[in-house]
Design a protein around this motif. Structure first.
Motif, PDB file in Angstrom:
ATOM      1  N   UNK A  85       0.845  -1.195   0.000  1.00 47.51           N
ATOM      2  CA  UNK A  85       0.000   0.000   0.000  1.00 47.51           C
ATOM      3  C   UNK A  85       0.874   1.237   0.000  1.00 47.51           C
ATOM      4  N   UNK A  86       0.465   2.206  -0.808  1.00 48.28           N
ATOM      5  CA  UNK A  86       1.215   3.448  -0.958  1.00 48.28           C
ATOM      6  C   UNK A  86       0.325   4.617  -0.570  1.00 48.28           C
ATOM      7  N   UNK A  87       0.857   5.512   0.228  1.00 52.85           N
ATOM      8  CA  UNK A  87       0.105   6.692   0.654  1.00 52.85           C
ATOM      9  C   UNK A  87       0.818   7.947   0.198  1.00 52.85           C
ATOM     10  N   UNK A  88       0.140   8.771  -0.569  1.00 47.49           N
ATOM     11  CA  UNK A  88       0.690  10.049  -0.985  1.00 47.49           C
ATOM     12  C   UNK A  88       1.531   9.988  -2.246  1.00 47.49           C
ATOM     13  N   UNK A  89       1.807  11.169  -2.752  1.00 49.20           N
ATOM     14  CA  UNK A  89       2.528  11.324  -4.014  1.00 49.20           C
ATOM     15  C   UNK A  89       3.988  10.874  -3.908  1.00 49.20           C
ATOM     16  N   UNK A  90       4.651  11.158  -2.792  1.00 49.91           N
ATOM     17  CA  UNK A  90       6.066  10.787  -2.652  1.00 49.91           C
ATOM     18  C   UNK A  90       6.259   9.273  -2.695  1.00 49.91           C
ATOM     19  N   UNK A  91       5.418   8.520  -1.978  1.00 46.65           N
ATOM     20  CA  UNK A  91       5.521   7.052  -2.004  1.00 46.65           C
ATOM     21  C   UNK A  91       5.197   6.516  -3.388  1.00 46.65           C
ATOM     22  N   UNK A  92       4.219   7.117  -4.059  1.00 42.91           N
ATOM     23  CA  UNK A  92       3.831   6.703  -5.409  1.00 42.91           C
ATOM     24  C   UNK A  92       5.002   6.883  -6.379  1.00 42.91           C
ATOM     25  N   UNK A  93       5.626   8.057  -6.347  1.00 42.93           N
ATOM     26  CA  UNK A  93       6.737   8.339  -7.254  1.00 42.93           C
ATOM     27  C   UNK A  93       7.933   7.433  -6.975  1.00 42.93           C
ATOM     28  N   UNK A  94       8.223   7.177  -5.703  1.00 45.53           N
ATOM     29  CA  UNK A  94       9.327   6.269  -5.343  1.00 45.53           C
ATOM     30  C   UNK A  94       9.044   4.865  -5.859  1.00 45.53           C
TER      31      UNK A  94
END
Length: 113
Positions: A85-94
């Motif tokens: 699970x990914x939360x937020x734009x920073x985790x998504x981009x990483x």
């Protein structure tokens, strides 16, 4: 360093399939990894391998999920499913940077729905 995924420390795996969903507002995303015949569950040492999570490793570091489920049919390994699970734009981009490296290293491609 090549991007790699490990379910048991030191044993590289190749995902059979990865399905990614993202909320409309982009705040939450879920990646489901399917391993049909994971290396950590085959071979002579399979019974000794300890699966404590899914480790996604590349030159930026390591991402870990503990949401890992083994499947068995008639007492035999039928694969592993791991949910990240990914939360937020920073985790998504990483995550996308990792997946691009992993896909390149393992000959995977993107199929949009």
């Amino acid at each position: 360093m090549t991007a790699k995924i490990q379910l048991a420390i030191g044993i590289d795996e190749e995902a059979s399939d990865v399905k990614i969903t993202r909320s409309k507002d982009g705040d939450t995303s879920v990646a489901v990894f399917i391993f049909e015949a994971p290396n950590c569950m085959t071979g002579k040492d399979a019974g000794n391998n300890e699966i404590l999570g899914m480790y996604m490793i590349d030159e930026e570091g390591e991402m870990v999920t503990r949401n890992v489920n083994a499947k068995f049919i008639n007492g035999k390994s039928a694969g592993i499913e791991a949910i990240h699970k990914l939360n937020g734009q920073n985790e998504w981009e990483r995550f996308l940077r990792f997946m691009n490296r992993y896909a390149e290293a393992n000959g995977m491609s993107l199929n949009k729905a």
